[in-house]
Write a protein that holds these residues in place. Sequence first.
Motif, PDB file in Angstrom:
ATOM      1  N   ASP A   1      28.935 -26.863  86.156  1.00 26.44           N
ATOM      2  CA  ASP A   1      30.339 -26.598  86.122  1.00 26.44           C
ATOM      3  C   ASP A   1      31.267 -26.468  85.180  1.00 26.44           C
ATOM      4  O   ASP A   1      31.518 -27.174  84.126  1.00 26.44           O
ATOM      5  CB  ASP A   1      31.077 -28.038  86.805  1.00 26.44           C
ATOM      6  CG  ASP A   1      32.086 -27.839  87.707  1.00 26.44           C
ATOM      7  OD1 ASP A   1      32.725 -26.713  87.731  1.00 26.44           O
ATOM      8  OD2 ASP A   1      32.688 -29.050  88.172  1.00 26.44           O
ATOM      9  N   GLU A   2      31.637 -25.114  85.083  1.00 28.49           N
ATOM     10  CA  GLU A   2      32.556 -24.533  84.037  1.00 28.49           C
ATOM     11  C   GLU A   2      31.783 -24.766  82.705  1.00 28.49           C
ATOM     12  O   GLU A   2      32.154 -25.411  81.765  1.00 28.49           O
ATOM     13  CB  GLU A   2      33.797 -25.222  83.739  1.00 28.49           C
ATOM     14  CG  GLU A   2      34.483 -25.398  85.123  1.00 28.49           C
ATOM     15  CD  GLU A   2      35.571 -24.270  85.269  1.00 28.49           C
ATOM     16  OE1 GLU A   2      35.679 -23.335  84.311  1.00 28.49           O
ATOM     17  OE2 GLU A   2      36.331 -24.196  86.208  1.00 28.49           O
ATOM     18  N   PRO A   3      30.463 -24.323  82.411  1.00 26.70           N
ATOM     19  CA  PRO A   3      29.570 -24.498  81.269  1.00 26.70           C
ATOM     20  C   PRO A   3      30.326 -24.128  79.775  1.00 26.70           C
ATOM     21  O   PRO A   3      29.870 -24.777  78.821  1.00 26.70           O
ATOM     22  CB  PRO A   3      28.430 -23.893  81.544  1.00 26.70           C
ATOM     23  CG  PRO A   3      28.800 -22.704  82.599  1.00 26.70           C
ATOM     24  CD  PRO A   3      29.858 -23.097  83.567  1.00 26.70           C
TER      25      PRO A   3
ATOM     26  N   SER B   1      28.579 -31.532  84.176  1.00 23.83           N
ATOM     27  CA  SER B   1      29.815 -31.482  84.822  1.00 23.83           C
ATOM     28  C   SER B   1      30.990 -30.692  83.817  1.00 23.83           C
ATOM     29  O   SER B   1      30.617 -30.454  82.704  1.00 23.83           O
ATOM     30  CB  SER B   1      30.344 -32.849  85.051  1.00 23.83           C
ATOM     31  OG  SER B   1      30.534 -33.655  83.896  1.00 23.83           O
ATOM     32  N   GLN B   2      31.944 -30.432  84.448  1.00 19.40           N
ATOM     33  CA  GLN B   2      32.920 -29.873  83.559  1.00 19.40           C
ATOM     34  C   GLN B   2      33.691 -30.699  82.368  1.00 19.40           C
ATOM     35  O   GLN B   2      34.158 -30.070  81.530  1.00 19.40           O
ATOM     36  CB  GLN B   2      34.223 -29.307  84.326  1.00 19.40           C
ATOM     37  CG  GLN B   2      35.174 -30.350  85.132  1.00 19.40           C
ATOM     38  CD  GLN B   2      36.005 -29.477  85.897  1.00 19.40           C
ATOM     39  OE1 GLN B   2      35.855 -28.488  86.331  1.00 19.40           O
ATOM     40  NE2 GLN B   2      36.766 -30.266  86.631  1.00 19.40           N
ATOM     41  N   VAL B   3      33.385 -31.964  82.496  1.00 19.79           N
ATOM     42  CA  VAL B   3      33.764 -32.709  81.420  1.00 19.79           C
ATOM     43  C   VAL B   3      32.550 -33.020  80.379  1.00 19.79           C
ATOM     44  O   VAL B   3      31.682 -32.847  80.871  1.00 19.79           O
ATOM     45  CB  VAL B   3      34.584 -33.879  81.782  1.00 19.79           C
ATOM     46  CG1 VAL B   3      35.660 -33.724  82.528  1.00 19.79           C
ATOM     47  CG2 VAL B   3      33.271 -34.782  82.590  1.00 19.79           C
TER      48      VAL B   3
ATOM     49  N   LYS C   1      36.066 -25.548  93.575  1.00 22.49           N
ATOM     50  CA  LYS C   1      34.818 -25.098  92.939  1.00 22.49           C
ATOM     51  C   LYS C   1      33.891 -26.588  92.611  1.00 22.49           C
ATOM     52  O   LYS C   1      32.932 -26.911  92.840  1.00 22.49           O
ATOM     53  CB  LYS C   1      34.957 -24.360  91.583  1.00 22.49           C
ATOM     54  CG  LYS C   1      35.493 -22.833  91.738  1.00 22.49           C
ATOM     55  CD  LYS C   1      35.637 -22.169  90.455  1.00 22.49           C
ATOM     56  CE  LYS C   1      36.224 -22.748  89.367  1.00 22.49           C
ATOM     57  NZ  LYS C   1      37.722 -22.796  89.575  1.00 22.49           N
ATOM     58  N   SER C   2      34.590 -27.244  91.683  1.00 22.43           N
ATOM     59  CA  SER C   2      34.244 -28.731  91.360  1.00 22.43           C
ATOM     60  C   SER C   2      33.798 -29.520  92.631  1.00 22.43           C
ATOM     61  O   SER C   2      33.014 -30.046  92.702  1.00 22.43           O
ATOM     62  CB  SER C   2      35.237 -29.394  90.509  1.00 22.43           C
ATOM     63  OG  SER C   2      35.345 -28.644  89.297  1.00 22.43           O
ATOM     64  N   THR C   3      34.984 -29.519  93.708  1.00 20.54           N
ATOM     65  CA  THR C   3      34.668 -30.283  94.508  1.00 20.54           C
ATOM     66  C   THR C   3      33.538 -30.158  95.350  1.00 20.54           C
ATOM     67  O   THR C   3      32.821 -30.654  95.843  1.00 20.54           O
ATOM     68  CB  THR C   3      35.905 -30.320  95.400  1.00 20.54           C
ATOM     69  OG1 THR C   3      37.093 -30.573  94.643  1.00 20.54           O
ATOM     70  CG2 THR C   3      35.901 -31.088  96.916  1.00 20.54           C
TER      71      THR C   3
HETATM   72 MG   LIG Z   1      36.948 -27.352  88.213  1.00 22.09          MG
END
Ligand SMILES: [Mg+2]
Lengths: 265, 362
Positions: B182-184, B105-107, B65-67
Amino acid sequence: MKATGIPLLRGAYYVFWREMKRLFRQRTRIFMAVFQPVIWLVLMGNMMAGLTDNPYAAQMLGVDNYLIFMTPGVMAMSSLFGGVFSGISIIWDRRLGFLQKMLTAPIPRFSIPLGKIWAIMLQIFLQMLIIMAIAYLLGVRFATGLGGVIAMLLYSGLLGSAMGGISLAVATVIKTPETLFAVVNFLTMPLIFSSNAMFPLAAMPLWLQLIARYNPVSYAVLPMRSLAAVGWIWPDLLTGFFMLLLLNIVILLVAYRRFERGLVL
Amino acid sequence: MESKGEYLSRREPAQEQTAPARREMIRTENLVKVFPGGNRAVDGLTFSVYEGEIFGFLGPNGAGKSTTIMILTTLLAATEGRAFVSGYNVSRDREQVRLHLGYVSQVLAVDDALSGEENLWLQAGFYNLSRQERKKRVDEVLELVGLQQRRKDLVETYSGGMRKRLDIAAGLIHRPRVLFLDEPTLGLDIQTRREIWSYIRRLREEAGMTILLTTHYMEEADQICERIGIIDHGRLMVVDTPANLKKSLGGDLIFFDFAAATGEEQRERALQRLREQPFIQKISPRGSEAHGFVAVTADGEADLPRFFAALAEINVKVSRVTLKVPSLDDVFLAFTGSELREEHGDKEKHMQERFTMRRLRT
Ligand SMILES: [Mg+2]
Ligand SMILES: Nc1ncnc2c1ncn2[C@@H]1O[C@H](COP(=O)(O)OP(=O)(O)O)[C@@H](O)[C@H]1O
């Protein structure tokens, strides 16, 4: 009408702005930046002071006060250290995801290292002013006065910017601070000890003299030492200036390529 | 709250609103990403996201997903295939793509050493906006995510949820047409997650933003996404609305027990009767319990009264009934055959995840 991204210098300005905000909030960093060179100056100055009592040593140093010999050396070392760790900030930005965020914004990628180098240079200028003020308090009088102070800032800045550029370029492919520290140490220690920052060329064996002559640190130290102890020795000043400028151009080109094409996330 | 309304109303050219077909805001064609070392993180993705849609990528850890998002946001180059965001090719028209997208982003990509306001000011600086415009937008997004009160405080004093809200606000500062989340809600408590969902819904409803989000929470996908793509091993297993996905498992389930007094003959008659009903797709016994059965129907809530009516006609009683709507969990399991999976690979990635978690928990 097509919207456009923002120009290089404006992007770099915002990166610089952020670094400044960070710098002035990190008291320990400021403290370290000020006191490390002070300690070097005071310790080395006192330790080596005895040297100048020896007429043979004094002749090699070219001065009768070790402190005036040492001040440009400490300035060069501080500039080098000020620049050479700047890659760490890329590694932290990558971990924080901040690097990725900047990369998805419509700024030229090169504005990231450029802004960080500006921040390093400003930090180095402040540090150099402090070192020179302390040297002044310890009795050092520069042969070229205020003009010399400004010229010395220039040389320190050029050295710091070159080192910063190397470090930032290396950080494009290195992901952990530990690895970067290892690379940096591998680079800085030989650079310092094979330069004229701490010892005069005349005191070195011939092979080391040869290396020291072409060491970028020496290209900063030699002109600064002339400015501090002797006067406006133009051949030294110009050679040093152009060599450092050339080095900066080469390193910035490498950093440019690394950031535009080879940045590892 | 005038500023908010202004922020959220988009000034689209009129012909775009009357255009009959929905515009494709994200489109990928056979996208492939092979990492050095041969890991095929994305393996032939083809999908489209339409204007004003909330599209969810649902998949286990390491699904790609993130990619995929990083390719769409110009952070990674695809190995094969093409992708377009807002009509621009992500590998050729990078600057245009970057101008039109927002990326969270997820971070937690906020700078802890700056204040909330300064983070946004910095982000606004990265876009070509006048000073006045930047000021206005910083106010607007702060209002939108409810951080006006704390704007001057350093981010290191914020809670995890506040940081995430600030991060989302930063992604909105230039009013992107397409927002990537991304993964909020990764690592946030349920209350904060719900808050974030409502912000996301409002962005779509009031600003008409197109949103691609990734998640591995079923509930999240179910609650806020109009369409979901289930992704595993870098491949899209299925794309549909949450409701259709659930239906695809064969409708709702009515679990029922006949009353204890029901005789064998009576029971057979009742089952026969139920099988004759057109709304019932299937009836099967439930394992060991002699009185327990399960019926599959297309629409449980509408069919339950008819189910009772059919039994009442022949005077058979049931002692208990449970209606079960298949959850997205069931769908997910059916398509990926897995629940959360241990991720392999990049050490630095784990480091980053741990780091994010630590900052979220403060
Ligand atoms: Mg991810
Ligand atoms: N920089 C990288 N180098 C090598 N492998 C990677 C890298 N980033 C991600 N991967 C691998 O690619 C796969 C997909 O990762 P990712 O897209 O982050 O999954 P998700 O976001 O769905 O959890 C995983 O197996 C992961 O380990």
